[in-house]
Design a protein around this motif. Sequence first.
Motif, short mmCIF file in Angstrom:
data_model
loop_
_atom_site.label_atom_id
_atom_site.label_comp_id
_atom_site.label_asym_id
_atom_site.label_seq_id
_atom_site.Cartn_x
_atom_site.Cartn_y
_atom_site.Cartn_z
N SER A 119 0.74 -1.09 0.12
CA SER A 119 0.21 0.08 0.00
C SER A 119 0.82 1.20 0.01
N LEU A 120 0.24 2.39 -0.44
CA LEU A 120 1.02 3.57 -0.48
C LEU A 120 -0.10 4.89 -0.29
N SER A 121 0.08 5.71 0.36
CA SER A 121 -0.77 6.96 0.17
C SER A 121 -0.01 8.26 -0.37
N VAL A 122 -0.68 8.95 -1.08
CA VAL A 122 -0.37 10.05 -1.59
C VAL A 122 -1.37 11.25 -1.12
N SER A 123 -0.69 12.31 -0.85
CA SER A 123 -1.55 13.59 -0.43
C SER A 123 -1.18 14.57 -1.32
N CYS A 124 -2.23 15.78 -1.19
CA CYS A 124 -2.11 16.89 -2.04
C CYS A 124 -2.64 18.00 -1.22
N VAL A 125 -1.67 18.99 -1.07
CA VAL A 125 -2.10 20.16 -0.33
C VAL A 125 -2.47 21.22 -1.37
N ALA A 126 -3.64 21.99 -1.35
CA ALA A 126 -4.17 23.17 -2.17
C ALA A 126 -4.02 24.21 -1.36
N SER A 127 -3.80 25.26 -2.41
CA SER A 127 -3.79 26.63 -1.83
C SER A 127 -5.00 27.48 -2.28
N LEU B 23 -11.17 25.45 -0.06
CA LEU B 23 -11.15 24.03 -0.88
C LEU B 23 -12.51 23.40 -1.12
N SER B 24 -13.54 23.64 -0.11
CA SER B 24 -14.70 23.40 -0.17
C SER B 24 -15.60 23.56 -1.44
N ASP B 25 -15.14 24.46 -2.14
CA ASP B 25 -15.65 25.04 -3.35
C ASP B 25 -15.19 24.04 -4.39
N HIS B 26 -14.40 23.35 -4.41
CA HIS B 26 -13.88 22.45 -5.34
C HIS B 26 -14.20 21.05 -5.17
N ALA B 27 -14.61 20.37 -6.40
CA ALA B 27 -14.33 18.79 -6.33
C ALA B 27 -12.73 18.67 -6.69
N MET B 28 -12.40 17.49 -6.19
CA MET B 28 -10.88 17.47 -6.24
C MET B 28 -10.77 15.82 -6.94
N GLY B 29 -9.79 15.80 -7.66
CA GLY B 29 -9.76 14.51 -8.36
C GLY B 29 -8.23 13.92 -8.36
N TRP B 30 -7.94 12.66 -8.68
CA TRP B 30 -6.64 12.11 -8.95
C TRP B 30 -6.80 11.68 -10.28
N ASP C 105 -9.64 16.52 3.64
CA ASP C 105 -9.80 17.14 4.80
C ASP C 105 -9.92 18.75 4.43
N ASN C 106 -10.98 19.27 4.25
CA ASN C 106 -10.94 20.60 3.86
C ASN C 106 -10.63 21.59 4.72
N ALA C 107 -10.62 21.40 6.07
CA ALA C 107 -9.78 22.18 6.91
C ALA C 107 -8.50 22.45 6.96
N LYS C 108 -7.76 21.41 6.22
CA LYS C 108 -6.42 21.27 6.21
C LYS C 108 -5.91 21.47 4.65
N ASN C 109 -7.15 21.72 3.89
CA ASN C 109 -6.83 21.96 2.48
C ASN C 109 -5.97 20.74 1.94
N THR C 110 -6.51 19.53 2.19
CA THR C 110 -5.66 18.27 1.86
C THR C 110 -6.57 17.16 1.31
#
Length: 124
Positions: free
Chosen positions: A17-25, A29-36, A73-78
């Motif tokens: 297993s592996l986890s990747v993360s993405c921090v957004a500026s 963030l909650s105004d946006h759908a997010m994808g990989w 996690d919208n509070a952490k923009n992640t």
Amino acid sequence: QVQLVESGGGLVQAGQSLSVSCVASFGTLSDHAMGWFRQAPGMEREFVAAISRVGRVRNYADSVKGRFIISRDNAKNTVFLQMNDLKPEDTAVYYCAGRYTVTGSAPDNGYQYWGQGTQVTVSS
């Protein structure tokens, strides 16, 4: 200026297993759908997973359904992508993407913002 910064890629063996993360500026963030998305060498970029603005709806490509989990996690923009039971065919550069939306959908296209990508390599 909007920025998406991915981290967490690496080299693992098949079945691990592996986890990747993405921090957004984004301002919100909650105004946006997010994808990989991912792109393997010589291949076009393809959709992997998406999550709606507050996480109620998730959408997965058939190739990863049941193995990958997208969360946010919208509070952490992640935004996160947990990848389980990895296969050599999952090897690719993984990109985080954001799409401004007023709906509660988790789309597989139409993303305006992109990160630089993080490499995930799965050995057999």
